[in-house]
Design a protein around this motif. Structure first.
Motif, PDB file in Angstrom:
ATOM      1  N   UNK A 218     -15.860 144.983  11.771  1.00  0.00           N
ATOM      2  CA  UNK A 218     -16.913 144.138  11.196  1.00  0.00           C
ATOM      3  C   UNK A 218     -17.016 142.849  11.994  1.00  0.00           C
ATOM      4  N   UNK A 219     -18.253 142.437  12.333  1.00  0.00           N
ATOM      5  CA  UNK A 219     -18.454 141.173  13.053  1.00  0.00           C
ATOM      6  C   UNK A 219     -19.084 140.157  12.111  1.00  0.00           C
ATOM      7  N   UNK A 220     -18.532 138.961  12.116  1.00  0.00           N
ATOM      8  CA  UNK A 220     -18.918 137.986  11.097  1.00  0.00           C
ATOM      9  C   UNK A 220     -19.286 136.626  11.691  1.00  0.00           C
ATOM     10  N   UNK A 221     -20.169 135.937  10.995  1.00  0.00           N
ATOM     11  CA  UNK A 221     -20.469 134.530  11.296  1.00  0.00           C
ATOM     12  C   UNK A 221     -20.568 133.801   9.971  1.00  0.00           C
ATOM     13  N   UNK A 222     -20.651 132.473  10.032  1.00  0.00           N
ATOM     14  CA  UNK A 222     -20.839 131.718   8.793  1.00  0.00           C
ATOM     15  C   UNK A 222     -22.303 131.838   8.362  1.00  0.00           C
ATOM     16  N   UNK A 223     -22.514 131.831   7.050  1.00  0.00           N
ATOM     17  CA  UNK A 223     -23.875 131.854   6.500  1.00  0.00           C
ATOM     18  C   UNK A 223     -23.999 130.792   5.411  1.00  0.00           C
ATOM     19  N   UNK A 224     -25.265 130.388   5.181  1.00  0.00           N
ATOM     20  CA  UNK A 224     -25.563 129.492   4.059  1.00  0.00           C
ATOM     21  C   UNK A 224     -26.181 130.347   2.964  1.00  0.00           C
ATOM     22  N   UNK A 225     -25.568 130.330   1.785  1.00  0.00           N
ATOM     23  CA  UNK A 225     -26.093 131.148   0.688  1.00  0.00           C
ATOM     24  C   UNK A 225     -26.466 130.287  -0.510  1.00  0.00           C
ATOM     25  N   UNK A 226     -27.396 130.816  -1.295  1.00  0.00           N
ATOM     26  CA  UNK A 226     -27.862 130.119  -2.497  1.00  0.00           C
ATOM     27  C   UNK A 226     -27.647 131.012  -3.703  1.00  0.00           C
ATOM     28  N   UNK A 227     -27.352 130.385  -4.829  1.00  0.00           N
ATOM     29  CA  UNK A 227     -27.169 131.164  -6.060  1.00  0.00           C
ATOM     30  C   UNK A 227     -28.505 131.733  -6.504  1.00  0.00           C
ATOM     31  N   UNK A 228     -28.430 132.774  -7.334  1.00  0.00           N
ATOM     32  CA  UNK A 228     -29.649 133.333  -7.901  1.00  0.00           C
ATOM     33  C   UNK A 228     -30.038 132.528  -9.128  1.00  0.00           C
ATOM     34  N   UNK A 229     -31.205 132.806  -9.661  1.00  0.00           N
ATOM     35  CA  UNK A 229     -31.612 132.174 -10.907  1.00  0.00           C
ATOM     36  C   UNK A 229     -32.475 130.964 -10.678  1.00  0.00           C
ATOM     37  N   UNK A 230     -32.950 130.432 -11.784  1.00  0.00           N
ATOM     38  CA  UNK A 230     -33.885 129.317 -11.749  1.00  0.00           C
ATOM     39  C   UNK A 230     -33.305 128.099 -11.062  1.00  0.00           C
ATOM     40  N   UNK A 231     -34.150 127.405 -10.320  1.00  0.00           N
ATOM     41  CA  UNK A 231     -33.721 126.173  -9.660  1.00  0.00           C
ATOM     42  C   UNK A 231     -34.774 125.117  -9.988  1.00  0.00           C
ATOM     43  N   UNK A 232     -34.368 123.969 -10.532  1.00  0.00           N
ATOM     44  CA  UNK A 232     -35.341 122.918 -10.805  1.00  0.00           C
ATOM     45  C   UNK A 232     -36.147 122.601  -9.536  1.00  0.00           C
ATOM     46  N   UNK A 233     -37.426 122.317  -9.723  1.00  0.00           N
ATOM     47  CA  UNK A 233     -38.345 122.133  -8.596  1.00  0.00           C
ATOM     48  C   UNK A 233     -37.856 121.105  -7.580  1.00  0.00           C
ATOM     49  N   UNK A 234     -37.373 119.944  -8.094  1.00  0.00           N
ATOM     50  CA  UNK A 234     -36.931 118.885  -7.160  1.00  0.00           C
ATOM     51  C   UNK A 234     -35.729 119.352  -6.339  1.00  0.00           C
ATOM     52  N   UNK A 235     -34.878 120.140  -6.981  1.00  0.00           N
ATOM     53  CA  UNK A 235     -33.699 120.629  -6.262  1.00  0.00           C
ATOM     54  C   UNK A 235     -34.103 121.634  -5.184  1.00  0.00           C
ATOM     55  N   UNK A 236     -35.013 122.545  -5.531  1.00  0.00           N
ATOM     56  CA  UNK A 236     -35.448 123.536  -4.536  1.00  0.00           C
ATOM     57  C   UNK A 236     -36.156 122.833  -3.377  1.00  0.00           C
ATOM     58  N   UNK A 237     -36.897 121.774  -3.697  1.00  0.00           N
ATOM     59  CA  UNK A 237     -37.588 121.014  -2.654  1.00  0.00           C
ATOM     60  C   UNK A 237     -36.573 120.442  -1.662  1.00  0.00           C
ATOM     61  N   UNK A 238     -35.493 119.884  -2.196  1.00  0.00           N
ATOM     62  CA  UNK A 238     -34.460 119.303  -1.333  1.00  0.00           C
ATOM     63  C   UNK A 238     -33.720 120.393  -0.544  1.00  0.00           C
ATOM     64  N   UNK A 239     -33.491 121.534  -1.177  1.00  0.00           N
ATOM     65  CA  UNK A 239     -32.832 122.650  -0.481  1.00  0.00           C
ATOM     66  C   UNK A 239     -33.703 123.113   0.692  1.00  0.00           C
ATOM     67  N   UNK A 240     -35.015 123.222   0.445  1.00  0.00           N
ATOM     68  CA  UNK A 240     -35.937 123.638   1.515  1.00  0.00           C
ATOM     69  C   UNK A 240     -35.924 122.634   2.660  1.00  0.00           C
TER      70      UNK A 240
END
Ligand code: PRP
Ligand code: ZN
Ligand code: MG
Length: 225
Positions: A189-211
Motif C-alpha cells: 500500500x502506498x500512502x500520503x497525508x490527506x485532509x479529511x472532513x467529518x460527515x454531517x451538517x456544517x454551519x454555513x460560516x464554518x463551511x465557508x472558512x473550511x472552503x
C-alpha cells in the motif's frame, strides 16, 4: 460546553506528520502557538482550534464527528475504515485533499537473509503488523492466508524475538528496517497525508472558512510543486 462556532482540526502531536502539518497550517495564515505541551491550541487570528493527538486516533475522531477536520496518513485512515466496516460501525468522512507530504509505503519485510520469491512463500506464516485489515485485504487478493501477530509498536523486532516470520509495517526512509536486519520484500500500500472532513451538517460560516482554508492549501501546494 464545546464552542460549535470554531473549527476543530486534529493533527498528529509528534511523529512523521506533525512538522509538515503544522507548517501547512501556518502557511495558510493560521497563527497558532504550539509551544506548550497542550492537547488543544487556539488560533489567535481565526476561529480554529487545533487538537494534537496520536495519529491513530485521528480517523476515529473525524468519523465520530468529534472534530471537523483531520490531517492523517491514508494508511491509518484506510485501516480504521476497514476496522469499522468489519464491526458495522460508522466510518463516514470526506477527503478534501491529498497533501504533498507524509509519503510512505506499507511493506512486507523479512530477515535480510531469508529468501523471498513472492507473497506465496508467506502463505500461512505468522506476520507481525499494526495494519491487520490492510494486510488481510492484500493476502485475500492473492488467495493466501497468514497468521496475524498484532503489535501497535516495535513491530520491527518481532522476527528477531521469534514472534513472527515476517512483518508488515510502514517504511519511509528504510532506516528502521535496516537497523533491525530486515529487508523490504513487497509493497502492499502506498500512502500520503490527506485532509479529511467529518460527515454531517456544517454551519454555513464554518463551511465557508473550511472552503477558504482549502483554497489556501491548494495555493501552498501549487507553489511548492
Ligand atoms: C513508522 C514505522 C517505523 C518507521 C519507519 O512509524 O512503524 O517505526 O515509521 O520509518 P523509516 O523507514 O524512515 O525508518 P510511524 O512514523 O508511523 O509512527 P507511529 O507508529 O508511532 O505512528
Ligand atoms: Zn501511530
Ligand atoms: Mg512506528
Amino acid at each position: 460546553m464545546l464552542d460549535n462556532k470554531r473549527i476543530r482540526i486534529a493533527m498528529q502531536k509528534s511523529g512523521r506528520l506533525s512538522d509538515d502539518s503544522r507548517e501547512l497550517l501556518s502557511r495558510c495564515g493560521i497563527k497558532i502557538n504550539l509551544q506548550q505541551q497542550r492537547l488543544i491550541a487556539f488560533a489567535e487570528n481565526m476561529p480554529i482550534d487545533i487538537l494534537r493527538v496520536r495519529d491513530d486516533d485521528i480517523p476515529g475522531l473525524v468519523m465520530d464527528g468529534v472534530v471537523d477536520l483531520g490531517i492523517i496518513g491514508e494508511n491509518v485512515l484506510e485501516e480504521e475504515l476497514l476496522t469499522r466496516q468489519a464491526q458495522g460501525e460508522n466510518a463516514g468522512y470526506t477527503t478534501l485533499r491529498r497533501l504533498d507530504f507524509g509519503g510512505c509505503r506499507l511493506s512486507l519485510a523479512m530477515p535480510a537473509d531469508a529468501g523471498y520469491t513472492g507473497p506465496e512463500c508467506l502463505d500461512n506464516k505468522r506476520i507481525a503488523t499494526s495494519y491487520p485489515h490492510l494486510l488481510k485485504r492484500y493476502f485475500d487478493s492473492k488467495n493466501l492466508s497468514f497468521k496475524p501477530c498484532m503489535l501497535n509498536g516495535s513491530v520491527e523486532v518481532a522476527p528477531r524475538a521469534g514472534l513472527a516470520d515476517a512483518i508488515c509495517d510502514l517504511v519511509s526512509t528504510g532506516a528502521t528496517l535496516e537497523a533491525n536486519g530486515l529487508r523490504e520484500v513487497d509493497v502492499i500500500y502506498r500512502s500520503k497525508a490527506v485532509l479529511i472532513q467529518r460527515e454531517g451538517e456544517m454551519p454555513e460560516e464554518k463551511q465557508y472558512l473550511i472552503d477558504k482554508l482549502l483554497t489556501r492549501i491548494q495555493g501552498v501546494i501549487k507553489a511548492r510543486e
